[in-house]
Design a protein around this motif. Structure first.
Motif, PDB file in Angstrom:
ATOM      1  N   ARG A   1     -24.548 -32.314   0.230  1.00  0.00           N
ATOM      2  CA  ARG A   1     -24.688 -31.811   1.599  1.00  0.00           C
ATOM      3  C   ARG A   1     -24.501 -30.297   1.708  1.00  0.00           C
ATOM      4  O   ARG A   1     -24.940 -29.686   2.681  1.00  0.00           O
ATOM      5  N   GLY A   2     -23.872 -29.683   0.709  1.00  0.00           N
ATOM      6  CA  GLY A   2     -23.692 -28.242   0.725  1.00  0.00           C
ATOM      7  C   GLY A   2     -24.995 -27.475   0.760  1.00  0.00           C
ATOM      8  O   GLY A   2     -25.049 -26.330   1.232  1.00  0.00           O
ATOM      9  N   TRP A   3     -26.066 -28.107   0.299  1.00  0.00           N
ATOM     10  CA  TRP A   3     -27.383 -27.456   0.321  1.00  0.00           C
ATOM     11  C   TRP A   3     -27.820 -27.194   1.761  1.00  0.00           C
ATOM     12  O   TRP A   3     -28.355 -26.120   2.082  1.00  0.00           O
ATOM     13  N   ILE A   4     -27.571 -28.152   2.653  1.00  0.00           N
ATOM     14  CA  ILE A   4     -27.906 -27.981   4.065  1.00  0.00           C
ATOM     15  C   ILE A   4     -26.940 -27.008   4.723  1.00  0.00           C
ATOM     16  O   ILE A   4     -27.344 -26.134   5.505  1.00  0.00           O
ATOM     17  N   ASP A   5     -25.645 -27.128   4.420  1.00  0.00           N
ATOM     18  CA  ASP A   5     -24.656 -26.217   5.001  1.00  0.00           C
ATOM     19  C   ASP A   5     -24.959 -24.769   4.630  1.00  0.00           C
ATOM     20  O   ASP A   5     -24.865 -23.865   5.462  1.00  0.00           O
ATOM     21  N   ALA A   6     -25.329 -24.553   3.370  1.00  0.00           N
ATOM     22  CA  ALA A   6     -25.620 -23.189   2.913  1.00  0.00           C
ATOM     23  C   ALA A   6     -26.841 -22.629   3.623  1.00  0.00           C
ATOM     24  O   ALA A   6     -26.863 -21.462   4.037  1.00  0.00           O
ATOM     25  N   ALA A   7     -27.886 -23.438   3.774  1.00  0.00           N
ATOM     26  CA  ALA A   7     -29.078 -22.984   4.486  1.00  0.00           C
ATOM     27  C   ALA A   7     -28.743 -22.649   5.937  1.00  0.00           C
ATOM     28  O   ALA A   7     -29.272 -21.684   6.505  1.00  0.00           O
ATOM     29  N   ASN A   8     -27.848 -23.416   6.513  1.00  0.00           N
ATOM     30  CA  ASN A   8     -27.452 -23.205   7.906  1.00  0.00           C
ATOM     31  C   ASN A   8     -26.728 -21.878   8.082  1.00  0.00           C
ATOM     32  O   ASN A   8     -27.027 -21.112   9.001  1.00  0.00           O
ATOM     33  N   TYR A   9     -25.796 -21.563   7.184  1.00  0.00           N
ATOM     34  CA  TYR A   9     -24.971 -20.379   7.348  1.00  0.00           C
ATOM     35  C   TYR A   9     -25.544 -19.130   6.679  1.00  0.00           C
ATOM     36  O   TYR A   9     -25.187 -18.021   7.049  1.00  0.00           O
ATOM     37  N   LEU A  10     -26.427 -19.321   5.699  1.00  0.00           N
ATOM     38  CA  LEU A  10     -27.044 -18.173   5.041  1.00  0.00           C
ATOM     39  C   LEU A  10     -28.447 -17.882   5.576  1.00  0.00           C
ATOM     40  O   LEU A  10     -29.083 -16.915   5.174  1.00  0.00           O
ATOM     41  N   TRP A  11     -28.929 -18.743   6.460  1.00  0.00           N
ATOM     42  CA  TRP A  11     -30.201 -18.526   7.155  1.00  0.00           C
ATOM     43  C   TRP A  11     -31.396 -18.419   6.211  1.00  0.00           C
ATOM     44  O   TRP A  11     -32.369 -17.742   6.490  1.00  0.00           O
ATOM     45  N   LYS A  12     -31.324 -19.117   5.091  1.00  0.00           N
ATOM     46  CA  LYS A  12     -32.499 -19.238   4.235  1.00  0.00           C
ATOM     47  C   LYS A  12     -32.300 -20.403   3.271  1.00  0.00           C
ATOM     48  O   LYS A  12     -31.166 -20.767   2.943  1.00  0.00           O
ATOM     49  N   LYS A  13     -33.403 -20.967   2.837  1.00  0.00           N
ATOM     50  CA  LYS A  13     -33.358 -22.096   1.921  1.00  0.00           C
ATOM     51  C   LYS A  13     -32.744 -21.662   0.596  1.00  0.00           C
ATOM     52  O   LYS A  13     -33.076 -20.608   0.057  1.00  0.00           O
ATOM     53  N   GLN A  14     -31.855 -22.512   0.067  1.00  0.00           N
ATOM     54  CA  GLN A  14     -31.135 -22.188  -1.154  1.00  0.00           C
ATOM     55  C   GLN A  14     -31.731 -22.907  -2.366  1.00  0.00           C
ATOM     56  O   GLN A  14     -32.333 -23.977  -2.240  1.00  0.00           O
ATOM     57  N   PRO A  15     -31.548 -22.344  -3.563  1.00  0.00           N
ATOM     58  CA  PRO A  15     -32.033 -22.999  -4.794  1.00  0.00           C
ATOM     59  C   PRO A  15     -31.348 -24.355  -4.983  1.00  0.00           C
ATOM     60  O   PRO A  15     -30.117 -24.441  -4.989  1.00  0.00           O
ATOM     61  N   GLU A  16     -32.134 -25.392  -5.126  1.00  0.00           N
ATOM     62  CA  GLU A  16     -31.577 -26.738  -5.246  1.00  0.00           C
ATOM     63  C   GLU A  16     -30.682 -26.894  -6.472  1.00  0.00           C
ATOM     64  O   GLU A  16     -29.712 -27.667  -6.443  1.00  0.00           O
ATOM     65  N   GLU A  17     -30.984 -26.169  -7.538  1.00  0.00           N
ATOM     66  CA  GLU A  17     -30.198 -26.324  -8.768  1.00  0.00           C
ATOM     67  C   GLU A  17     -28.734 -25.908  -8.594  1.00  0.00           C
ATOM     68  O   GLU A  17     -27.879 -26.288  -9.398  1.00  0.00           O
ATOM     69  N   ASN A  18     -28.446 -25.126  -7.569  1.00  0.00           N
ATOM     70  CA  ASN A  18     -27.064 -24.725  -7.316  1.00  0.00           C
ATOM     71  C   ASN A  18     -26.269 -25.784  -6.556  1.00  0.00           C
ATOM     72  O   ASN A  18     -25.065 -25.619  -6.355  1.00  0.00           O
ATOM     73  N   PHE A  19     -26.928 -26.856  -6.147  1.00  0.00           N
ATOM     74  CA  PHE A  19     -26.266 -27.868  -5.319  1.00  0.00           C
ATOM     75  C   PHE A  19     -26.495 -29.275  -5.853  1.00  0.00           C
ATOM     76  O   PHE A  19     -26.530 -30.245  -5.097  1.00  0.00           O
ATOM     77  N   GLY A  20     -26.648 -29.389  -7.172  1.00  0.00           N
ATOM     78  CA  GLY A  20     -26.801 -30.699  -7.787  1.00  0.00           C
ATOM     79  C   GLY A  20     -25.504 -31.491  -7.745  1.00  0.00           C
ATOM     80  O   GLY A  20     -24.414 -30.938  -7.576  1.00  0.00           O
ATOM     81  N   LEU A  21     -25.598 -32.804  -7.911  1.00  0.00           N
ATOM     82  CA  LEU A  21     -24.414 -33.650  -7.837  1.00  0.00           C
ATOM     83  C   LEU A  21     -23.459 -33.396  -8.994  1.00  0.00           C
ATOM     84  O   LEU A  21     -22.263 -33.674  -8.884  1.00  0.00           O
ATOM     85  N   GLU A  22     -23.975 -32.866 -10.120  1.00  0.00           N
ATOM     86  CA  GLU A  22     -23.067 -32.550 -11.221  1.00  0.00           C
ATOM     87  C   GLU A  22     -22.095 -31.442 -10.839  1.00  0.00           C
ATOM     88  O   GLU A  22     -20.927 -31.445 -11.229  1.00  0.00           O
ATOM     89  N   GLN A  23     -22.562 -30.462 -10.014  1.00  0.00           N
ATOM     90  CA  GLN A  23     -21.656 -29.423  -9.524  1.00  0.00           C
ATOM     91  C   GLN A  23     -20.608 -30.018  -8.594  1.00  0.00           C
ATOM     92  O   GLN A  23     -19.448 -29.608  -8.602  1.00  0.00           O
ATOM     93  N   LEU A  24     -21.027 -31.000  -7.791  1.00  0.00           N
ATOM     94  CA  LEU A  24     -20.091 -31.645  -6.876  1.00  0.00           C
ATOM     95  C   LEU A  24     -19.018 -32.404  -7.638  1.00  0.00           C
ATOM     96  O   LEU A  24     -17.830 -32.350  -7.308  1.00  0.00           O
ATOM     97  N   LYS A  25     -19.421 -33.084  -8.705  1.00  0.00           N
ATOM     98  CA  LYS A  25     -18.473 -33.836  -9.532  1.00  0.00           C
ATOM     99  C   LYS A  25     -17.493 -32.898 -10.215  1.00  0.00           C
ATOM    100  O   LYS A  25     -16.285 -33.158 -10.280  1.00  0.00           O
ATOM    101  N   LYS A  26     -18.011 -31.760 -10.695  1.00  0.00           N
ATOM    102  CA  LYS A  26     -17.152 -30.766 -11.342  1.00  0.00           C
ATOM    103  C   LYS A  26     -16.148 -30.189 -10.354  1.00  0.00           C
ATOM    104  O   LYS A  26     -14.974 -30.004 -10.657  1.00  0.00           O
TER     105      LYS A  26
END
Length: 568
Positions: free
Chosen positions: A431-456
């Motif tokens: 869900r951080g991918w949507i939050d980041a787009a909301n607060y940074l006002w632009k679409k973010q690279p999906e690779e920065n918000f993969g589930l492996e990052q969430l698990k880490k």
């Protein structure tokens, strides 16, 4: 006759209200047919007399202390008051100076004095009808200059400040990097020893203000006090070319612990707001651009309970071309362009609030999103805030997968929808991918918000020294009860405190139930810690923006956002 009338003077400047009023009087005191309609010719003598009276009174009011108003009224203006009372039209008292009408000189009751504009001039107030008229004039002037209004927050938006005693040992190096206060034009880090604090300007802020001032009349609006607001304005605008006297502090607001456009001389449909805290503007969220918070100092991270290191601790900073202010400047340019597109003169139907929504819908345009185990099972997905945020960003949301789906937003790698997305080579993000787009006002690279990052990230949190024996569910319940209590505390702040919590914290009886739930849901050591932090934040809020009730955007620092330190 109202003080405000059509004038070539831009009322939003607020740099010298007396000069504005006097110009109004000069322009209207001419007895030419252009100044007064033919049908009002019978009233010309009375109107001209009133305007002359206003001008004479204003010359005296500018040199008189507020405490001397009553004496001056009885001695200096007795003749003028008599003249005004003989006018054919009764005075409507459009504004007051020290509870004295600026038109007729009569004393006006406190409840009739209207809205205070103390940031423009001490003691000046205007009736709501007069403020409306002034805003109408302001709108015409703005349109003729192809400008709108932009209200800017200070701390965590344009800069970050810290009390000197809160500097960490690893931040001591900053003291040798500060710039002189004698010439602040080229600096960005300042030691304000007379205020016991240090301030860091956000990268790109000088370019941002220069470019924004070409499209907007700029205001500062901070929950800091007036001395802090004016000192920060000197750092940001040493020549006084951007803000003038349009510097609004919490001392100038009309609603406690909130910000409002009622003290801004601009129509709401032509005002944009830039702030890091959505809850600070409960009545103007459609005007608001929420910006990612600027956490340069370690105390700033602590203020919002963030566990990551601050920029100063990392010896890094935001990148100027790719940072938050550069991104917001693009949003401002888009909105401004849409407002004035076609170059037409009739802009009465234009509204920045609808145009801002139009710009937001471009951020995730073309994305179709399906959520997996993000919402509670018994709730309606369409009612969840994250669903509405995604739609506001232009994404299409659905509950079931099909070939048109582009993204699956999940919090667990083991769901059937996630497995489907992997098979079909769709994006899988948390869900951080949507939050980041909301607060940074632009679409973010999906690779920065993969589930492996969430698990880490979850594994790192478990290793933190924060009572590992407490289950996540219990921790969430504690945080929820804590927030409910402090929200009640702020809401009922005007009530008399009668109950004692911990560390000397007092609260009104209206918050007894939420306090009981708070104590029940959290360990006693946590309760004392949260109470201590709350009291500490209240002590420092005289210098810094009010952080106690600020539940703004989560901070989402991305790798591309930062530039490496020269020493690395």
């Amino acid at each position: 006759m109202s003080v405000a009338s059509d004038s070539p003077v831009h009322s939003s400047s607020s740099d010298d209200l007396a000069a504005f009023l006097e110009t109004e009087l000069d322009s209207n005191s001419d007895s030419s047919s252009e100044s007064f309609p033919i049908e009002d010719a019978a009233e010309d003598d009375a109107e001209v007399s009133n305007h002359r009276l206003k001008r004479r009174k204003l010359e005296h009011l500018e040199t008189v202390d507020e405490d001397e108003i009553e004496e001056v009224a009885s001695v200096k203006f007795s003749q003028e008051i008599s003249e005004a009372s003989s006018s054919k039209l009764p005075c409507q008292h459009p504004g007051t100076f020290g509870n004295m009408c600026i038109v007729c000189g009569q004393r006006v009751e406190e409840e009739e004095t209207g809205i205070s504009f103390t940031y423009i001039h001490k003691g000046i107030k205007f009736h709501e009808d007069e403020v409306t008229r002034m805003r109408d004039i302001d709108m015409k002037m703005l349109q003729s200059q192809r400008k709108l209004c932009l209200v800017l927050d200070l701390d965590h938006t344009l800069l970050n400040s810290t009390v000197l005693r809160d500097l960490r040992p690893e931040e001591e190096y900053l003291k040798s990097l500060t710039h002189s206060l004698e010439d602040v034009s080229g600096g960005d880090l300042f030691m304000l020893e007379f205020m016991h604090m240090m301030t860091k300007l956000r990268p790109f802020v000088h370019s941002f203000l220069k470019e924004a001032s070409k499209m907007f009349v700029l205001y500062i609006y901070t929950m800091g006090d007036r001395p802090y607001a004016r000192q920060m304005a000197k750092l940001l605008d040493p020549k006084g070319e951007y803000f003038g006297e349009r510097i609004i502090s919490r001392d100038d607001g009309t609603v406690r612990h909130q910000k409002s456009l009622d003290v801004v001389l601009g129509q709401e449909k032509a005002v944009l707001i830039l702030d890091d805290t959505e809850n600070a503007w409960p009545s103007h969220k459609d005007n608001l651009i929420v910006i990612e918070r600027y956490h340069f100092f370690a105390s700033s991270c602590k203020q919002f309970d963030h566990r990551f290191q601050s920029l100063s601790q990392l010896k890094s900073d935001e990148s100027e071309p790719d940072g938050a202010l550069a991104t917001v400047l693009k949003v401002l340019k888009q909105t401004h362009s849409l407002f004035f597109e076609d170059g037409g003169e009739d802009l009465s139907g234009r509204d920045v609030r609808s145009l801002l929504k139009q710009v937001r819908k471009e951020i995730l345009k073309g994305c179709k999103v399906v959520f997996s185990r993000v919402f509670p099972t018994k709730s309606q997905a369409e009612d969840h805030p994250l669903w509405r945020v995604a739609e506001g960003l232009g994404a299409t949301c659905a509950t079931e997968v099909d070939e048109s789906v582009t993204h699956v937003v999940a919090m667990d790698v083991g769901t059937e929808k996630v497995r489907w997305a992997i098979r079909e080579k769709k994006f899988v993000v948390h869900r951080g991918w949507i939050d980041a787009a909301n607060y940074l006002w632009k679409k973010q690279p999906e690779e920065n918000f993969g589930l492996e990052q969430l698990k880490k990230q979850g594994a790192e949190e478990k290793s933190d020294d924060v009572h590992e024996d407490v289950l996540q569910k219990s921790r969430d319940a504690c945080y929820k009860a804590r927030d409910a209590f402090y929200t009640c505390l702020e809401k009922e702040s005007g009530k008399k405190p009668t109950e004692i919590a911990s560390v000397g914290l007092l609260y009104p009886k209206e918050c007894s139930l939420s306090r009981t739930e708070f104590v029940k849901s959290c360990r006693s050591s946590w309760v004392k810690h949260f109470d201590r932090e709350y009291c500490r934040n209240k002590r420092v809020q005289r210098l810094l923006d009010d952080g106690d009730e600020r539940k703004g955007p989560m901070s989402l620092p991305q790798p591309y956002t930062f530039k490496p330190s020269p020493s690395t």
